[in-house]
Motif scaffolding. Structure first.
Motif, PDB file in Angstrom:
ATOM      1  N   ALA A  47       0.834  -1.195   0.000  1.00 48.13           N
ATOM      2  CA  ALA A  47       0.000   0.000   0.000  1.00 48.13           C
ATOM      3  C   ALA A  47       0.873   1.250   0.000  1.00 48.13           C
ATOM      4  N   TYR A  48       0.243   2.380  -0.272  1.00 44.28           N
ATOM      5  CA  TYR A  48       0.969   3.652  -0.305  1.00 44.28           C
ATOM      6  C   TYR A  48       1.377   4.072   1.089  1.00 44.28           C
TER       7      TYR A  48
ATOM      8  N   ALA B  41       9.185   3.326   3.629  1.00 41.26           N
ATOM      9  CA  ALA B  41       9.041   1.953   4.113  1.00 41.26           C
ATOM     10  C   ALA B  41       8.650   1.016   2.975  1.00 41.26           C
ATOM     11  N   ASN B  42       9.125  -0.241   3.052  1.00 39.95           N
ATOM     12  CA  ASN B  42       8.748  -1.263   2.086  1.00 39.95           C
ATOM     13  C   ASN B  42       7.467  -1.930   2.577  1.00 39.95           C
TER      14      ASN B  42
ATOM     15  N   GLN C 169       2.748   0.133  -4.415  1.00 38.66           N
ATOM     16  CA  GLN C 169       2.874   1.568  -4.188  1.00 38.66           C
ATOM     17  C   GLN C 169       4.002   1.851  -3.193  1.00 38.66           C
ATOM     18  N   SER C 170       4.816   0.844  -2.931  1.00 40.29           N
ATOM     19  CA  SER C 170       5.928   0.981  -2.002  1.00 40.29           C
ATOM     20  C   SER C 170       7.024   1.868  -2.603  1.00 40.29           C
ATOM     21  N   TYR C 171       7.716   2.595  -1.782  1.00 41.79           N
ATOM     22  CA  TYR C 171       8.734   3.549  -2.219  1.00 41.79           C
ATOM     23  C   TYR C 171       9.779   2.890  -3.118  1.00 41.79           C
ATOM     24  N   ALA C 172      10.291   1.734  -2.701  1.00 43.48           N
ATOM     25  CA  ALA C 172      11.384   1.087  -3.441  1.00 43.48           C
ATOM     26  C   ALA C 172      10.943   0.615  -4.818  1.00 43.48           C
ATOM     27  N   ALA C 173       9.658   0.345  -5.005  1.00 44.86           N
ATOM     28  CA  ALA C 173       9.178  -0.198  -6.279  1.00 44.86           C
ATOM     29  C   ALA C 173       9.260   0.806  -7.416  1.00 44.86           C
TER      30      ALA C 173
END
Length: 405
Positions: free
Chosen positions: A82-83, A88-89, A115-119
């Protein structure tokens, strides 16, 4: 209303044994840009790829089986995160059953993308398996759709390192800025695009400044156009608000962050190779309202204003409607130079807010373009994300760039 990629069964072999199979597999994304499976759907072909742009967070699959008794189910290879307003992953490396459900009035399987930052820093892949089973015979076959989301790292890198601008009142905002190819050696002047983000990318929410470039394409799409076509080269500014672009003044007014963003724009116009006759302003959600207020405050600056999920006054208010805005200034300088994009079933900036904005413009004799996506148009995560389709509309971007002072 459902805008579908046209995918019909075609050639490639019949399943004459009468076993379970698909006769059609439709796909839809929030961009509504005619994305298609690769290869084109064929009942005898089991494996497909679907390429989507970097701001797609869900894909609607609508499989059609070859009999009323034949059942379909869909499983995603991973549980998409989720966003989060932090880095955070949120992804989980485990399969997720995708329910058959109604999504904005569309029946299908909505496969979530991370919607994870690393993706956002990779070419993200989510694989959906469509199982077609005949309970009577026990037979089952699988079709796979490998969903590949664009990695915009290269174009984001062209915006350079995070910078800080300090306004006249001491307000400091972070920003990124893109320069077109061969800018340093060029003797040309260039259009300037100022892109104002929504509430989710505020620094106060804990969001890293580079998510202004990652979460949406409102800044990077102009840079991609610039990289691809010399006729569309531009300088693009992507500032980050600390808290908000607008003040709480019902008569309309920029906040300290909004004023700093405008002063940043003026600094770029004064010190860079800017074409002052082609200054373009765009924003989404909170940034749509901020862009409208900036246009109201400084209407002579801009050649075009491109708004998504925007409002006048306060969002979803029946009393604070923006009636006290300086509409006369907008009429004088921006008549026929405004484009509004909205979704009728936007759950956050609800339809009356769109109608009010249209009414204010119409009542003051201000010409504008509008694109209203009707109730039931597929958007993910919600219809508030109408800007995904708005910025994907190449004709709309061309219209913006066709205008000058």
């Amino acid at each position: 209303m459902l805008a579908l990629a046209a995918l019909t069964a075609c050639g490639g072999g019949d399943d004459d044994d009468g076993g379970p199979r698909l006769t059609d597999l439709a796909v839809t994304t929030s961009a509504h840009s005619g994305e298609q499976l690769e290869p084109a759907f064929d009942p005898s072909v089991r494996n497909y790829t679907l390429r989507v742009q970097s701001d797609i967070f869900g894909v609607l699959l609508q499989p059609v089986a070859n009999g009323a008794a034949v059942q379909t189910s869909v499983t995603a290879a991973t549980t998409a995160g989720a966003y989060s307003t932090t880095n955070a992953n949120t992804d989980v490396a485990a399969p997720e059953a995708v329910p058959l459900a109604q999504t904005l009035g569309n029946t299908g399987y909505m496969v979530k993308l991370s919607q994870s930052y690393a993706a956002f820093d990779v070419e993200y892949v989510q694989t959906a398996t469509v199982t077609v089973a005949d309970p009577a015979s026990g037979e089952a076959v699988n079709y796979t759709v490998r969903i590949v989301r664009d990695n915009d790292t290269a174009v984001r890198a062209r915006f350079g390192a995070e910078k800080v601008f300090t306004g006249a009142d001491g307000t400091a905002i972070k920003y990124h800025i893109y320069y077109p190819p061969n800018y340093a050696a060029s003797s040309k002047t260039y259009p300037v695009v100022l892109a104002m983000h929504g509430v989710g990318q505020r620094a106060a929410g804990g969001q890293p400044a580079d998510m202004v470039l990652k979460r949406t394409k409102q800044a990077t799409i102009w840079a991609q156009d610039s990289e691809a076509n010399p006729a569309k080269e531009a300088i693009v500014i992507a500032p980050q608000a600390n808290t908000a672009w607008a003040s709480s003044d019902p008569a309309g007014g920029l906040s300290a962050d909004g004023q700093a963003a405008y002063e940043l724009l003026q600094s770029v116009i004064a010190t860079e190779k800017a074409d002052a006759s082609r200054i373009y302003l765009t924003g989404l959600s909170m940034g749509g309202n901020g862009a409208l207020l900036m246009a109201e405050s400084y209407p002579a600056t801009f050649a075009a204003v491109f708004l998504h999920a925007a409002w006048a006054g306060q969002p979803n208010s029946a009393t604070v409607t923006g009636a006290d805005y300086d509409w006369a200034g907008i009429k004088q300088h921006l008549d026929g130079r405004i484009r509004i994009v909205a979704a009728e079933d936007d759950p956050d900036v609800r339809h009356p807010a769109y109608l009010n904005l249209v009414k204010q413009l119409t009542d003051h004799g201000i010409g504008f373009q509008n694109k209203l996506y009707p109730t039931g148009t597929f958007f993910s995560p919600t219809a508030h994300f109408v800007w995904i389709a708005g910025y994907a509309d190449a004709a709309a971007r061309d219209w913006v760039f066709s205008l000058k002072r």
